[in-house]
Design an enzyme around this catalytic site. Structure first.
Site, PDB file in Angstrom:
ATOM      1  N   ARG A 271     -30.645  -6.251  10.795  1.00 24.05           N
ATOM      2  CA  ARG A 271     -29.443  -6.754  11.133  1.00 24.05           C
ATOM      3  C   ARG A 271     -28.358  -6.177  10.640  1.00 24.05           C
ATOM      4  NH1 ARG A 271     -31.652 -12.120  13.045  1.00 24.05           N
ATOM      5  NH2 ARG A 271     -33.686 -11.397  13.901  1.00 24.05           N
TER       6      ARG A 271
ATOM      7  N   GLN B   9     -19.583 -22.522 -18.495  1.00 25.53           N
ATOM      8  CA  GLN B   9     -18.851 -21.109 -18.639  1.00 25.53           C
ATOM      9  C   GLN B   9     -20.144 -19.908 -18.434  1.00 25.53           C
ATOM     10  OE1 GLN B   9     -15.750 -21.548 -21.643  1.00 25.53           O
ATOM     11  NE2 GLN B   9     -16.907 -23.376 -21.661  1.00 25.53           N
ATOM     12  N   GLN B  10     -21.259 -20.292 -19.065  1.00 23.17           N
ATOM     13  CA  GLN B  10     -22.254 -19.402 -19.242  1.00 23.17           C
ATOM     14  C   GLN B  10     -23.101 -19.122 -17.907  1.00 23.17           C
ATOM     15  OE1 GLN B  10     -24.426 -20.740 -22.407  1.00 23.17           O
ATOM     16  NE2 GLN B  10     -23.635 -19.082 -23.728  1.00 23.17           N
TER      17      GLN B  10
ATOM     18  N   ASN C 261     -16.474 -11.045 -28.386  1.00 23.18           N
ATOM     19  CA  ASN C 261     -15.995 -10.727 -29.950  1.00 23.18           C
ATOM     20  C   ASN C 261     -16.867  -9.639 -30.546  1.00 23.18           C
ATOM     21  OD1 ASN C 261     -18.566 -11.916 -29.785  1.00 23.18           O
ATOM     22  ND2 ASN C 261     -18.044 -13.382 -31.354  1.00 23.18           N
TER      23      ASN C 261
ATOM     24  N   HIS D  24     -12.164  -9.369   7.673  1.00 24.06           N
ATOM     25  CA  HIS D  24     -11.344  -9.883   6.964  1.00 24.06           C
ATOM     26  C   HIS D  24     -11.693 -10.927   5.771  1.00 24.06           C
ATOM     27  CE1 HIS D  24      -9.094  -7.655   9.891  1.00 24.06           C
ATOM     28  NE2 HIS D  24      -7.871  -7.731   8.839  1.00 24.06           N
TER      29      HIS D  24
ATOM     30  N   GLY E 250       0.807  -1.058  -0.094  1.00 24.06           N
ATOM     31  CA  GLY E 250      -0.046   0.186   0.006  1.00 24.06           C
ATOM     32  C   GLY E 250       0.891   1.160   0.151  1.00 24.06           C
TER      33      GLY E 250
ATOM     34  N   GLY F 281     -13.115   0.165   3.750  1.00 22.86           N
ATOM     35  CA  GLY F 281     -12.651   1.368   3.301  1.00 22.86           C
ATOM     36  C   GLY F 281     -12.691   2.478   4.123  1.00 22.86           C
TER      37      GLY F 281
ATOM     38  N   ASP G   9      -8.702  -1.879  -0.894  1.00 23.49           N
ATOM     39  CA  ASP G   9      -9.252  -0.700  -1.074  1.00 23.49           C
ATOM     40  C   ASP G   9      -9.525   0.036  -2.333  1.00 23.49           C
ATOM     41  OD1 ASP G   9      -9.845  -1.112   1.703  1.00 23.49           O
ATOM     42  OD2 ASP G   9      -8.409   0.604   2.195  1.00 23.49           O
TER      43      ASP G   9
HETATM   44  P1  ADP Z   1       0.517  -0.352   3.608  1.00 22.45           P
HETATM   45  O1  ADP Z   1       1.645  -0.602   2.580  1.00 22.45           O
HETATM   46  O2  ADP Z   1      -0.504  -1.374   3.105  1.00 22.45           O
HETATM   47  O3  ADP Z   1       0.177   1.120   3.436  1.00 22.45           O
HETATM   48  P2  ADP Z   1       1.934   0.213   5.978  1.00 22.45           P
HETATM   49  O4  ADP Z   1       1.580   1.811   6.065  1.00 22.45           O
HETATM   50  O5  ADP Z   1       1.708  -0.413   7.459  1.00 22.45           O
HETATM   51  O6  ADP Z   1       1.131  -0.669   4.842  1.00 22.45           O
HETATM   52  O7  ADP Z   1       3.109  -0.033   5.703  1.00 22.45           O
HETATM   53  C1  ADP Z   1       4.002  -1.148   5.493  1.00 22.45           C
HETATM   54  C2  ADP Z   1       5.427  -0.834   5.819  1.00 22.45           C
HETATM   55  O8  ADP Z   1       6.033   0.122   5.001  1.00 22.45           O
HETATM   56  C3  ADP Z   1       5.681  -0.337   7.382  1.00 22.45           C
HETATM   57  O9  ADP Z   1       5.713  -1.168   8.229  1.00 22.45           O
HETATM   58  C4  ADP Z   1       7.033   0.183   7.105  1.00 22.45           C
HETATM   59  O10 ADP Z   1       8.132  -0.667   7.316  1.00 22.45           O
HETATM   60  C5  ADP Z   1       7.001   0.907   5.704  1.00 22.45           C
HETATM   61  N1  ADP Z   1       6.599   2.178   5.745  1.00 22.45           N
HETATM   62  C6  ADP Z   1       5.393   2.823   5.871  1.00 22.45           C
HETATM   63  N2  ADP Z   1       5.404   3.917   6.055  1.00 22.45           N
HETATM   64  C7  ADP Z   1       6.906   4.446   5.695  1.00 22.45           C
HETATM   65  C8  ADP Z   1       7.463   5.839   5.602  1.00 22.45           C
HETATM   66  N3  ADP Z   1       6.882   6.862   5.683  1.00 22.45           N
HETATM   67  N4  ADP Z   1       8.821   5.676   5.442  1.00 22.45           N
HETATM   68  C9  ADP Z   1       9.411   4.437   5.360  1.00 22.45           C
HETATM   69  N5  ADP Z   1       8.864   3.050   5.478  1.00 22.45           N
HETATM   70  C10 ADP Z   1       7.700   3.334   5.791  1.00 22.45           C
END
Ligand code: ADP
Length: 760
Positions: free
Chosen positions: A289, A665-666, A535, A295, A115, A206, A163
């Site tokens: 509900r 498949q359909q 197609n 997760h 991320g 999200g 996300d």
């Molecule tokens: P994601 O990559 O899913 O956003 P995190 O924010 O937890 O998850 O980041 C994953 C890892 O990336 C962290 O544990 C850290 O090792 C590294 N990391 C995150 N932010 C920084 C930063 N500002 N500078 C250096 N390394 C970072």
């Protein structure tokens, strides 16, 4: 092996791949593609296990990876090389240690999958790398040769995040699979909710991005959605209760409200699923509900898209860093309109992070705008589709009365036909049209099987497979044209919306040619692409193809599993008629060794080479060899014949079984992607009709989705985009993916197929 594309003068550059931060389905596909593309390019791949922690700790956590280390992981959720959070890496001292560990192994090219945190870390590492190398040299921790050879690093990122929150990318790795999980839950819940006339509030992931909530509410045919980028107006509690009441009054049996975990009101106050439950329970006195998916959304097997697109991303990331020169900037390999595009890493991360500040500042319009134009149009479409408002029907100026639009299906069944018909009815009613459903395709129309469809009639069609109106492959013959024109006249039909495949397009193409002879044909016939074969002209994807691909992938997974106990080759045959889309994409998504497509044909020489490869790979310890072909790949070399050829050449070393995938498949409910595609394409068709009714201009056309936009083409020009005899569109966008398949599927990488040209 040819190293001509490689830079840095290194004969065998070393490239590391890691997954970090939250896991996402499809990360394994990226890792697999990076490793195999690197090997194919003559580089040496390393896996950094447990994310940045592995880079900092080094030792056994950084290991060379071989071809077979990434075998059998394409279908697994999560990440097999592990992920972790690493506080040390946030500090310069931690990154210094990581550089030391990496350069000592000769690694100076890195692909980070994760991320925005992971990618921020990657960019910091790249920026500091040269000075850290100097520091390490000065401290005597690395030698001068190592420092000189690896003085700069090349990094690329791939965003793994369910996300779908990266600005500048259509989809992030894992988002499509997460939508699959959510829609499975919504479909399951809506049947129980409908039985008891119950209301459910579903919370999905999200924090700053409402993508999952919005798309799942739309695809699930839900009543309301709460997302961070569009906080509801004050008094939302009353508006919500009214909407649910109106839905019930219009005939709904169930109500489902989707809420993103980061949803807030206009004052920044969180709106939790339980708040919504309490409002509805108190005001409506209903049994409400709450289901929080948690997760589950991250789990399970990756969808077909998260396999083929992630493969393409990994392949492109590996090439990006291996072909990088001194001026190379760090890129994120992102998706854009079914293609991969390289975007500057820090700019994309900064834009993504800016959304959180827009939200905190109450600048919601900016937050929505940053997500792209289709996001805001989806928000509007959702509002129209979910609001049971019956407008008085508006006469069209050209007709002098409310236009009457007939919907019919044509061609083979495509999952998503119901979704498209539902959208047509609701969006059409919203424009003031009277919507008519034709049962049984063109034969049904000729027999006059036509009924009015209203908002409530189509309520439960959003996610149902099959086609409630029925579909037929038969087009009207010339001697039926007179009857057809009479039916159109007596039912006062002002337009025909054909939601279907080539049979429907061809029928429209032929009918409009007879406008001079039959004045009743002088109305718009608008085609919307719905065919698993994919197609159809003017659209990169047609409704149903993604569902079929997921069906194929699921079955091929099972077939592969069944073969693991014995030495077996499977020759799997997909649908698609002469179009190789399903076979190629099914092959990539399931990790097949080989595909045969009609676009490239099959020769005896290829089969003979294939058999030799099979023998040597089974002798080398292989258990399974999967060959995928499309049904009309060759009129001579049938699936049965191929099976026999391979069995004869295998001579008992392995056995060979055909697997004709057939009509499964359909089947099944349409995938999330097919549901949203159905909605977008149908909305474009209804807009086009509204334009024609207001101007009085009649133009039969077909709609499509190309480069992320809906497009409209005149039906009379259809032959410019598709070969009318073979039913194959010219220059399909996916043809280039054959190269990717061979790179990741075949260690020997002999390019078995000749150039991808259309066979006549
Ligand atoms: P994601 O990559 O899913 O956003 P995190 O924010 O937890 O998850 O980041 C994953 C890892 O990336 C962290 O544990 C850290 O090792 C590294 N990391 C995150 N932010 C920084 C930063 N500002 N500078 C250096 N390394 C970072």
């Amino acid at each position: 092996m040819d190293n001509s594309g490689l830079t840095n003068g290194s004969k065998h550059p070393k490239i590391a791949v890691l997954t970090s931060g939250g896991d996402a389905q499809g990360m394994n596909a990226v890792v697999r593609a990076v490793v195999r593309t690197a090997i194919h390019e003559g580089a040496v791949p390393y896996g950094v296990h447990e994310g940045w922690r592995g880079a900092v700790e080094g030792g056994d956590l950084i290991r060379e990876m071989h071809w077979s280390d990434v075998s059998g992981i394409l279908n697994l959720g999560g990440t097999t090389i592990g992920t972790a959070r690493c506080a040390e890496f946030r500090e310069r001292s931690g990154r210094r240690q990581a550089v030391k560990n990496l350069v000592q192994l000769g690694i100076d090219r890195i692909i980070a999958i994760g991320g925005d945190g992971t990618l921020t870390g990657a960019d910091a590492l790249r920026a500091e790398w040269p000075t850290l190398v100097d520091e390490l040299l000065e401290a005597g921790e690395i030698d001068s040769e190592t420092a000189a050879t690896h003085h700069t690093a090349h990094l690329a990122g791939v965003v793994g995040s369910i996300d779908n929150d990266l600005v500048g990318s259509d989809m992030t790795v894992g988002a499509d699979s997460a939508l699959h999980r959510i829609l499975e839950a919504i479909d399951a819940i809506s049947s129980t909710a409908a039985s008891h006339q119950r209301t459910f509030v579903m919370e999905v992931m999200g924090r700053n991005c409402g993508y999952l909530a919005l798309m799942s509410a739309m695809a699930g045919g839900c009543d309301e959605v709460f997302i961070p980028e569009m906080p509801p107006d004050d008094g939302w509690q009353d508006a919500l209760c009214q909407k649910v009441r109106a839905g019930r009054a219009a005939g709904r049996r169930d109500s489902i409200i989707v809420v993103a975990e980061g949803a807030k009101d206009r004052h920044g106050q969180a709106i939790h699923a339980t708040d919504i439950r309490d409002v509805l329970a108190d005001t409506l006195g209903e049994d409400v509900r709450v289901t929080a998916l948690g997760h589950v959304q991250r789990g399970g097997t990756p969808s077909a898209y998260d396999r083929w697109m992630s493969t393409l991303l990994g392949y492109s990331a590996a090439l990006d860093v291996l072909r990088a020169d001194e001026t190379h900037e760090s890129h994120i390999l992102a998706t854009k309109h079914n293609r991969v595009t390289a975007i500057p890493m820090m700019e994309a991360v900064a834009n993504t992070r800016a959304i959180a500040s827009h939200l905190a500042d109450g600048n919601y319009e900016r937050a929505v705008a940053s997500r792209g134009a289709s996001y805001s149009s989806m928000i509007n479409s959702f509002a129209t589709l979910s609001s049971p408002v019956h407008l008085p029907q508006t006469p069209s100026p050209a007709l002098g009365r409310a236009p009457r639009v007939a919907i019919l299906h044509a061609g083979g069944l495509a999952p998503g036909m119901n979704t498209a018909a539902r959208a047509a009815v609701r969006l059409g009613e919203d424009r003031g049209f009277t919507m008519l459903g034709v049962e049984g395709g063109f034969p049904g129309l000729i027999e006059g099987n036509i009924r009015t469809l209203t908002w409530a009639d189509v309520d439960d069609w959003a996610g149902s497979g099959g086609a409630e109106l029925g579909t037929r492959r038969t087009a009207p013959s010339i001697d039926q044209y007179y009857t057809l024109s009479k039916v159109l006249e007596t039912n006062e039909i002002d337009a025909v919306l054909i939601l279907g495949g080539f049979a429907g397009y061809e029928a429209a193409w032929n009918i409009v040619k007879e406008r001079g002879r039959y004045p009743a044909f002088n109305i718009p016939f608008i085609c919307v692409p719905a065919s698993i074969d994919n197609n159809l002209p003017g659209s990169e994807l047609s409704i149903g193809a993604d569902t079929a691909l997921n069906n194929i992938t699921e079955v091929l997974d099972r077939i592969k599993q069944s073969a693991s106990a014995s030495r077996r080759c499977f020759v799997a045959e997909t649908m698609g008629r002469r179009c190789g889309y399903l076979a190629l994409m099914g092959g990539i998504s399931s990790g097949a060794e080989q595909v045969y497509l009609s676009e490239t044909g099959i020769t005896l020489e290829q089969l003979s080479e294939e058999a030799k490869r099979m023998v040597s790979s089974f002798q080398g310890g292989r258990n399974l060899y999967l060959v995928v072909r499309n049904e009309e790949a060759s009129p001579y070399y049938t699936t049965d014949l191929m099976t026999k050829v391979f069995a004869a050449e295998g001579d008992g070393i392995f056995d060979v079984r055909p697997a004709i995938l057939g009509h499964m498949q359909q089947g099944g409910n349409p995938s999330p992607f097919d549901r949203t595609l159905a909605l977008q394409l149908t909305a474009a068709a209804i807009d086009e009709l509204a334009r024609q009714f207001s101007t009085g201009k009649v133009k039969s056309s077909y709609v499509g989705m190309e480069e992320g936009e809906t497009r409209i083409y005149p039906i009379t020009h259809m032959d410019e985009q598709i070969d009318m005899d073979t039913r194959l569109p010219y220059d399909p966008w996916w043809a280039q993916l054959t190269e990717v398949l061979y790179t990741v599927a075949d260690p020997g990488y002999a390019k078995h197929l000749t150039d991808f040209t259309l066979e006549s």
